[in-house]
Scaffold this motif. Structure first.
Motif, short mmCIF file in Angstrom:
data_model
loop_
_atom_site.label_atom_id
_atom_site.label_comp_id
_atom_site.label_asym_id
_atom_site.label_seq_id
_atom_site.Cartn_x
_atom_site.Cartn_y
_atom_site.Cartn_z
N PHE A 60 87.10 -44.86 -84.47
CA PHE A 60 88.24 -45.51 -85.11
C PHE A 60 87.83 -46.91 -85.56
O PHE A 60 87.12 -47.62 -84.84
N TRP A 61 88.29 -47.32 -86.72
CA TRP A 61 88.07 -48.67 -87.23
C TRP A 61 89.24 -49.06 -88.10
O TRP A 61 90.01 -48.21 -88.56
N ALA A 62 89.43 -50.36 -88.28
CA ALA A 62 90.60 -50.86 -89.00
C ALA A 62 90.19 -51.84 -90.09
O ALA A 62 89.17 -52.53 -89.98
N VAL A 63 91.02 -51.88 -91.11
CA VAL A 63 90.84 -52.80 -92.24
C VAL A 63 92.09 -53.66 -92.34
O VAL A 63 93.21 -53.14 -92.33
N LEU A 64 91.91 -54.96 -92.42
CA LEU A 64 93.03 -55.88 -92.64
C LEU A 64 93.26 -55.96 -94.15
O LEU A 64 92.35 -56.30 -94.91
N VAL A 65 94.46 -55.65 -94.58
CA VAL A 65 94.81 -55.68 -96.01
C VAL A 65 95.68 -56.91 -96.25
O VAL A 65 96.75 -57.05 -95.66
N VAL A 66 95.19 -57.80 -97.10
CA VAL A 66 95.89 -59.04 -97.39
C VAL A 66 96.27 -59.03 -98.87
O VAL A 66 95.41 -58.88 -99.74
N TYR A 67 97.56 -59.17 -99.14
CA TYR A 67 98.05 -59.24 -100.52
C TYR A 67 98.16 -60.72 -100.88
O TYR A 67 99.00 -61.44 -100.36
N ARG A 68 97.25 -61.18 -101.75
CA ARG A 68 97.27 -62.57 -102.19
C ARG A 68 96.54 -62.67 -103.52
O ARG A 68 95.66 -61.87 -103.82
N ARG A 69 96.92 -63.66 -104.31
CA ARG A 69 96.23 -63.89 -105.58
C ARG A 69 94.83 -64.39 -105.28
O ARG A 69 94.58 -64.97 -104.22
N SER A 70 93.91 -64.19 -106.22
CA SER A 70 92.56 -64.70 -106.03
C SER A 70 92.57 -66.22 -106.16
O SER A 70 93.32 -66.79 -106.93
N ILE A 118 100.88 -58.83 -95.62
CA ILE A 118 99.74 -58.46 -94.79
C ILE A 118 100.01 -57.09 -94.18
O ILE A 118 101.14 -56.76 -93.85
N ALA A 119 98.94 -56.29 -94.07
CA ALA A 119 99.06 -54.94 -93.51
C ALA A 119 97.73 -54.56 -92.88
O ALA A 119 96.78 -55.34 -92.90
N SER A 120 97.68 -53.36 -92.34
CA SER A 120 96.44 -52.87 -91.73
C SER A 120 96.34 -51.37 -91.94
O SER A 120 97.35 -50.67 -91.94
N GLU A 121 95.11 -50.89 -92.11
CA GLU A 121 94.84 -49.45 -92.21
C GLU A 121 93.92 -49.05 -91.08
O GLU A 121 92.97 -49.76 -90.76
N VAL A 122 94.19 -47.92 -90.47
CA VAL A 122 93.35 -47.39 -89.40
C VAL A 122 92.63 -46.17 -89.94
O VAL A 122 93.24 -45.28 -90.54
N ALA A 129 87.17 -54.24 -89.06
CA ALA A 129 85.85 -53.96 -89.63
C ALA A 129 85.65 -54.75 -90.92
O ALA A 129 84.55 -55.19 -91.22
N SER A 130 86.73 -54.92 -91.68
CA SER A 130 86.64 -55.68 -92.93
C SER A 130 88.02 -56.16 -93.33
O SER A 130 89.03 -55.77 -92.75
N GLN A 131 88.03 -56.99 -94.35
CA GLN A 131 89.28 -57.50 -94.91
C GLN A 131 89.29 -57.16 -96.38
O GLN A 131 88.31 -57.38 -97.09
N GLU A 132 90.39 -56.62 -96.84
CA GLU A 132 90.52 -56.24 -98.24
C GLU A 132 91.61 -57.09 -98.87
O GLU A 132 92.71 -57.19 -98.33
N ARG A 133 91.30 -57.73 -100.00
CA ARG A 133 92.29 -58.54 -100.71
C ARG A 133 92.82 -57.75 -101.89
O ARG A 133 92.06 -57.23 -102.71
N LEU A 134 94.14 -57.63 -101.96
CA LEU A 134 94.78 -56.97 -103.08
C LEU A 134 95.72 -57.95 -103.76
O LEU A 134 96.26 -58.86 -103.12
#
Length: 166
Positions: free
Chosen positions: A76-86, A95-99, A143-148
């Motif tokens: 199992f691993w997780a990704v932090l999903v951050v919604y923000r402008r570049s 902010i959210a998370s995916e497993v 495991a990582s951070q994803e910016r959307l």
């Protein structure tokens, strides 16, 4: 390493043999040598094709290596999903998370809007998500951070969505 073909010979290779002999033969600059020039010109004209064929043969000759992924399918691993402008100082919209389990998405912590939250409150919420992930899946860190971009925010109503009343 092989010696490079002289630029003069590369240009000469693009001419017909008669033009090359006229330009570089006895009436020209005198560099035409029939013992060398025919094969050198052919090599210069066709070297890209010959190198491509040789490279393909080398790649086919080497066996394709595979890794047994069965032992990694239960991780199992997780990704932090951050919604923000570049940008460097842009506020976090949501902010959210995916497993994930192996290579498939297993679950998610739904997003929340961060409008009105201070930086310490956002950090506190991320820590609460990590506590939840550790108790349920033994995940200690993301495991990582994803910016959307915020316009991809799935929450409704949302100030970044066009249907939001003004």
């Amino acid at each position: 390493m092989a010696k490079a073909i002289p630029e003069k010979c590369k240009k000469c290779a693009m001419l017909s043999a008669a033009q090359a002999q006229e330009l570089h033969g006895k009436q020209g600059d005198g560099c035409w040598n029939p013992q060398v020039c025919y094969s050198r010109r052919s090599y210069a004209r066709h070297r890209d094709r010959h190198n491509l064929i040789r490279s393909r043969k080398r790649n086919q000759a080497s066996p394709e290596l595979t890794v047994n992924l069965a032992e990694f399918t239960d991780i199992f691993w997780a990704v932090l999903v951050v919604y923000r402008r570049s940008g460097t100082d842009m506020p976090i919209h949501a902010i959210a998370s995916e497993v994930w389990k192996g290579q498939e998405k297993f679950g998610a912590i739904p997003p929340i809007h961060c409008a009105g939250m201070t930086a310490s409150q956002v950090h506190s919420y991320v820590q609460k998500m990590l506590v939840l992930l550790e108790t349920n899946y033994k995940i200690k860190k993301f495991a990582s951070q994803e910016r959307l971009d915020p316009w991809l925010c799935p929450l409704r109503p949302c100030p970044c969505h066009p249907s939001f009343p003004s």
